[in-house]
Design a protein around this motif. Structure first.
Motif, mmCIF file in Angstrom:
data_model
loop_
_atom_site.group_PDB
_atom_site.id
_atom_site.type_symbol
_atom_site.label_atom_id
_atom_site.label_comp_id
_atom_site.label_asym_id
_atom_site.label_seq_id
_atom_site.Cartn_x
_atom_site.Cartn_y
_atom_site.Cartn_z
ATOM 1 N N LEU A 190 -2.011 2.408 -11.023
ATOM 2 C CA LEU A 190 -1.834 1.736 -9.737
ATOM 3 C C LEU A 190 -3.060 0.908 -9.359
ATOM 4 C CD1 LEU A 190 -0.139 4.613 -7.735
ATOM 5 C CD2 LEU A 190 0.928 2.475 -8.465
ATOM 6 N N GLY A 191 -4.137 1.020 -10.145
ATOM 7 C CA GLY A 191 -5.356 0.282 -9.847
ATOM 8 C C GLY A 191 -6.159 0.908 -8.730
ATOM 9 N N TRP A 192 -5.934 2.188 -8.485
ATOM 10 C CA TRP A 192 -6.622 2.904 -7.419
ATOM 11 C C TRP A 192 -7.843 3.594 -7.991
ATOM 12 C CZ3 TRP A 192 -1.961 5.793 -4.764
ATOM 13 C CH2 TRP A 192 -1.111 4.834 -4.200
ATOM 14 N N GLU A 193 -8.985 3.011 -7.792
ATOM 15 C CA GLU A 193 -10.235 3.610 -8.238
ATOM 16 C C GLU A 193 -10.706 4.607 -7.193
ATOM 17 O OE1 GLU A 193 -11.421 2.850 -11.232
ATOM 18 O OE2 GLU A 193 -9.826 1.379 -11.496
ATOM 19 N N ILE A 244 8.970 4.631 0.103
ATOM 20 C CA ILE A 244 8.750 3.517 -0.816
ATOM 21 C C ILE A 244 8.731 4.133 -2.204
ATOM 22 C CG2 ILE A 244 7.126 1.768 -1.612
ATOM 23 C CD1 ILE A 244 6.168 1.482 1.283
ATOM 24 N N ARG A 245 9.634 3.643 -3.061
ATOM 25 C CA ARG A 245 9.728 4.160 -4.427
ATOM 26 C C ARG A 245 9.051 3.175 -5.370
ATOM 27 N NH1 ARG A 245 12.618 8.071 -7.068
ATOM 28 N NH2 ARG A 245 13.628 8.587 -5.105
ATOM 29 N N LEU A 246 8.196 3.720 -6.241
ATOM 30 C CA LEU A 246 7.467 2.892 -7.202
ATOM 31 C C LEU A 246 8.284 2.659 -8.455
ATOM 32 C CD1 LEU A 246 3.962 4.574 -6.894
ATOM 33 C CD2 LEU A 246 4.854 2.594 -5.646
ATOM 34 N N ARG A 247 7.961 1.581 -9.148
ATOM 35 C CA ARG A 247 8.599 1.274 -10.429
ATOM 36 C C ARG A 247 8.191 2.304 -11.485
ATOM 37 N NH1 ARG A 247 10.838 -3.426 -10.121
ATOM 38 N NH2 ARG A 247 10.059 -5.026 -8.709
ATOM 39 N N GLN A 248 9.021 2.414 -12.502
ATOM 40 C CA GLN A 248 8.687 3.259 -13.658
ATOM 41 C C GLN A 248 7.433 2.700 -14.294
ATOM 42 O OE1 GLN A 248 10.517 6.028 -14.627
ATOM 43 N NE2 GLN A 248 8.852 6.434 -16.038
ATOM 44 N N MET A 249 6.491 3.569 -14.620
ATOM 45 C CA MET A 249 5.228 3.109 -15.202
ATOM 46 C C MET A 249 5.130 3.485 -16.639
ATOM 47 S SD MET A 249 2.543 3.177 -12.314
ATOM 48 C CE MET A 249 2.999 2.759 -10.687
#
Length: 81
Positions: free
Chosen positions: A51-54, A76-81
């Protein structure tokens, strides 16, 4: 075609879940069309990195619109990663 979402103050308080329905965090604020998420304690480093969360001193992490699969009344549902 990637769907884009308009992020508004209505998203504040919604839970954020991954593609499997596991809680990732909760939207705590919206700034300039970007949702900021308070991450669940123990969120796996691998998911945070995707997610780019440092790890920072910030209380909330920006959620990129490109990571969102759907927005409902409750989450809020996230895309498959």
């Amino acid at each position: 075609m990637v769907q884009t979402f308009d992020i508004t103050d209505d998203e504040v308080g919604k839970k954020v879940v991954d593609a499997d329905g596991e809680a990732v965090g909760m939207v705590t604020e919206v700034r300039h069309g970007t949702a900021y998420v308070d991450a669940e304690p123990g969120l796996k480093d691998k998911l945070m990195a995707k997610l780019g969360w440092e790890h920072t001193d910030e209380d909330a992490y920006p959620l990129q619109k490109s990571e969102i699969d759907a927005i409902t009344d409750d989450e809020i549902r996230l895309r498959q990663m």
